[in-house]
Design a protein around this motif. Structure first.
Motif, mmCIF file in Angstrom:
data_model
loop_
_atom_site.group_PDB
_atom_site.id
_atom_site.type_symbol
_atom_site.label_atom_id
_atom_site.label_comp_id
_atom_site.label_asym_id
_atom_site.label_seq_id
_atom_site.Cartn_x
_atom_site.Cartn_y
_atom_site.Cartn_z
ATOM 1 N N VAL A 84 3.873 -2.817 -1.120
ATOM 2 C CA VAL A 84 3.725 -3.398 -2.541
ATOM 3 C C VAL A 84 2.544 -3.521 -3.357
ATOM 4 N N ILE A 85 2.505 -3.266 -4.356
ATOM 5 C CA ILE A 85 1.415 -3.064 -5.168
ATOM 6 C C ILE A 85 1.453 -3.813 -6.603
ATOM 7 N N ASP A 97 -1.467 -15.275 -4.453
ATOM 8 C CA ASP A 97 -0.316 -15.887 -3.940
ATOM 9 C C ASP A 97 0.927 -15.217 -3.727
ATOM 10 N N LYS A 98 1.167 -14.354 -4.765
ATOM 11 C CA LYS A 98 2.231 -13.434 -4.554
ATOM 12 C C LYS A 98 2.228 -12.182 -3.497
ATOM 13 N N LEU A 99 1.175 -11.477 -3.444
ATOM 14 C CA LEU A 99 0.674 -10.807 -2.463
ATOM 15 C C LEU A 99 0.700 -11.421 -0.979
ATOM 16 N N ALA A 100 0.076 -12.637 -0.840
ATOM 17 C CA ALA A 100 -0.046 -13.103 0.307
ATOM 18 C C ALA A 100 1.495 -13.487 0.853
ATOM 19 N N ALA A 101 2.339 -14.029 0.024
ATOM 20 C CA ALA A 101 3.757 -14.199 0.454
ATOM 21 C C ALA A 101 4.179 -12.670 1.064
ATOM 22 N N GLU A 102 3.986 -11.784 0.354
ATOM 23 C CA GLU A 102 4.558 -10.408 0.726
ATOM 24 C C GLU A 102 4.037 -9.920 2.117
ATOM 25 N N ILE A 108 2.966 -4.554 3.486
ATOM 26 C CA ILE A 108 1.751 -4.265 3.341
ATOM 27 C C ILE A 108 1.287 -4.561 1.808
ATOM 28 N N ALA A 109 0.668 -5.308 1.378
ATOM 29 C CA ALA A 109 0.215 -5.629 0.254
ATOM 30 C C ALA A 109 -1.115 -5.067 -0.256
ATOM 31 N N ILE A 110 -1.017 -4.455 -1.580
ATOM 32 C CA ILE A 110 -2.140 -3.709 -1.922
ATOM 33 C C ILE A 110 -2.302 -4.395 -3.556
ATOM 34 N N TRP A 111 -3.621 -4.699 -3.876
ATOM 35 C CA TRP A 111 -3.991 -5.087 -5.175
ATOM 36 C C TRP A 111 -4.789 -4.288 -5.912
ATOM 37 N N VAL A 112 -4.510 -3.482 -6.780
ATOM 38 C CA VAL A 112 -5.155 -2.556 -7.637
ATOM 39 C C VAL A 112 -5.708 -3.486 -8.667
ATOM 40 N N ARG A 113 -7.074 -3.517 -8.777
ATOM 41 C CA ARG A 113 -7.793 -4.067 -9.848
ATOM 42 C C ARG A 113 -8.666 -3.354 -10.676
ATOM 43 N N TRP A 114 -8.506 -3.352 -11.980
ATOM 44 C CA TRP A 114 -9.298 -2.398 -12.883
ATOM 45 C C TRP A 114 -10.171 -3.178 -13.831
ATOM 46 N N PRO A 125 -4.391 -10.841 4.345
ATOM 47 C CA PRO A 125 -4.348 -9.284 4.738
ATOM 48 C C PRO A 125 -3.940 -8.501 3.200
ATOM 49 N N ILE A 126 -4.487 -8.918 2.234
ATOM 50 C CA ILE A 126 -4.489 -8.293 0.897
ATOM 51 C C ILE A 126 -5.503 -7.217 1.107
#
Length: 181
Positions: A84-85, A97-102, A108-114, A125-126
């Motif tokens: 999930v991204i 919070d959303k990615l930690a719940a996932e 597998i939680a991925i956060w794309v920051r731009w 584990p994000i």
């Protein structure tokens, strides 16, 4: 391969894919959409089923707690847990919070920051993927415009060098006692 190593590998792969992304004079919303498009293309290149606005395991906050959040991109893989991204230009606690719940649900939680830089690291584990984007003021009333040039950020050009055989001239510096005009 455990989820942490798999997540690191996938985040690195997505980061390499996003490094090729270029655009000019886009609004904030348009940049987010362009990056989401690139994430979707990356998921398809992996051979996965890719979903935009995939349902999240996290409910919305009250008064909408009978509804569920959505993720920017969800990827179903035959060879591992779903990926999930989320794509953001701001540092939002709700995204954490959303990615930690996932991640807690086995994804597998991925956060794309731009943005223009200084990205804070999310809690494990994000997995964080950054996308450096330059900005400038847009036309009056239009907000900022963003661009990303081929080759990414280049160092500033070297300063000019005195011609060979030339001498540097000392410049007078004012002292604290000198009157200012």
């Amino acid at each position: 391969m455990d989820g942490g190593q798999d997540g690191e590998r996938l985040a690195a792969s997505l980061g390499r894919s996003l490094a090729r992304l270029t655009f000019a004079d886009l609004t904030t919303d348009a940049v987010t959409a362009r990056i989401i498009d690139a994430v979707v293309a990356w998921g398809h290149e992996q051979g996965w089923r890719v979903y935009r606005r995939a349902p999240s395991v996290l409910p919305l906050p009250p008064p909408l707690s009978d509804r569920w959040s959505v993720l920017d991109v969800g990827c179903a893989r035959a060879d591992g847990p779903p990926v999930v991204i989320e794509v953001d230009h701001t540092d939002r606690r709700r995204t954490w919070d959303k990615l930690a719940a996932e991640a807690g649900a086995g994804r597998i939680a991925i956060w794309v920051r731009w943005g223009a830089g200084r990205f804070g690291a999310p809690p494990p584990p994000i997995h964080l993927v950054t996308c450096q984007v330059d900005r400038r003021p847009g036309p009056a009333g239009a907000g900022r415009l963003h661009h990303r040039a081929p080759g990414g950020h280049r160092p500033p050009p070297p300063h000019s060098v005195a011609p060979a055989g030339g001498t540097a001239l000392p410049l007078p510096l004012p002292t604290a006692d000198a009157e200012t005009p």
